[in-house]
Design a protein around this motif. Structure first.
Motif, PDB file in Angstrom:
ATOM      1  N   PHE A 197       1.108  -1.145  -0.022  1.00  0.00           N
ATOM      2  CA  PHE A 197       0.209   0.119   0.131  1.00  0.00           C
ATOM      3  C   PHE A 197       0.933   1.333  -0.061  1.00  0.00           C
ATOM      4  O   PHE A 197       2.027   1.245   0.105  1.00  0.00           O
ATOM      5  CB  PHE A 197      -0.852   0.284   1.314  1.00  0.00           C
ATOM      6  N   PHE A 232      -3.239   4.540   0.157  1.00  0.00           N
ATOM      7  CA  PHE A 232      -4.531   3.841   0.315  1.00  0.00           C
ATOM      8  C   PHE A 232      -4.308   2.445   0.661  1.00  0.00           C
ATOM      9  O   PHE A 232      -3.345   1.914   0.116  1.00  0.00           O
ATOM     10  CB  PHE A 232      -5.499   3.961  -0.773  1.00  0.00           C
ATOM     11  N   LEU A 233      -5.178   1.855   1.286  1.00  0.00           N
ATOM     12  CA  LEU A 233      -4.800   0.595   2.065  1.00  0.00           C
ATOM     13  C   LEU A 233      -6.384   0.025   1.839  1.00  0.00           C
ATOM     14  O   LEU A 233      -7.404   0.307   2.224  1.00  0.00           O
ATOM     15  CB  LEU A 233      -4.734   0.741   3.335  1.00  0.00           C
ATOM     16  N   ARG A 234      -6.543  -1.233   0.976  1.00  0.00           N
ATOM     17  CA  ARG A 234      -7.754  -1.905   0.800  1.00  0.00           C
ATOM     18  C   ARG A 234      -7.603  -2.836   1.900  1.00  0.00           C
ATOM     19  O   ARG A 234      -7.002  -3.928   1.931  1.00  0.00           O
ATOM     20  CB  ARG A 234      -7.488  -2.386  -0.765  1.00  0.00           C
ATOM     21  N   SER A 250     -14.922  -5.298   0.443  1.00  0.00           N
ATOM     22  CA  SER A 250     -13.793  -4.572   1.010  1.00  0.00           C
ATOM     23  C   SER A 250     -14.033  -3.193   0.987  1.00  0.00           C
ATOM     24  O   SER A 250     -14.775  -2.609   0.330  1.00  0.00           O
ATOM     25  CB  SER A 250     -12.362  -5.056   0.193  1.00  0.00           C
ATOM     26  N   THR A 287     -11.688   0.785   1.248  1.00  0.00           N
ATOM     27  CA  THR A 287     -10.389   1.465   1.169  1.00  0.00           C
ATOM     28  C   THR A 287     -10.309   2.485   1.907  1.00  0.00           C
ATOM     29  O   THR A 287     -11.208   3.304   2.159  1.00  0.00           O
ATOM     30  CB  THR A 287     -10.328   1.758  -0.471  1.00  0.00           C
TER      31      THR A 287
END
Length: 85
Positions: A24, A27-29, A37, A39
């Motif tokens: 990442f 942004f992190l999913r 999921s 984000t």
């Protein structure tokens, strides 16, 4: 696993557990269920006149049900302060 602080409303909510193979940047999913999921943005604070950078996942855009799903899937662990509240 990498632990990244999670903040909501400018307070630490807990820790996001990020697998080593997940990359990442800003942004992190995060997986909430098998098929869904969310984000979240990664933000940075600077402290000590810019000498220290503090990265965290910003959970301000998530609903309480999404946070509960992340807790149920062991993606998020609450900080000790949140567990006692």
């Amino acid at each position: 696993m990498t632990r990244l602080p999670a903040h909501k409303a400018s307070e630490q909510l807990g820790w996001v557990l990020v697998p080593e193979d997940q990359h990442f940047s800003w942004f992190l999913r995060l997986q909430t269920t098998d098929k869904t999921s969310v984000t979240v943005p990664i933000k940075v604070l600077t402290k000590n006149r810019g000498w220290t950078q503090y990265f965290f996942a910003d959970f301000d855009g998530l609903t309480s049900s999404q946070i509960e799903q992340l807790l149920a899937n062991n993606v998020l662990s609450l900080s000790r302060q949140q567990q006692t509240a």
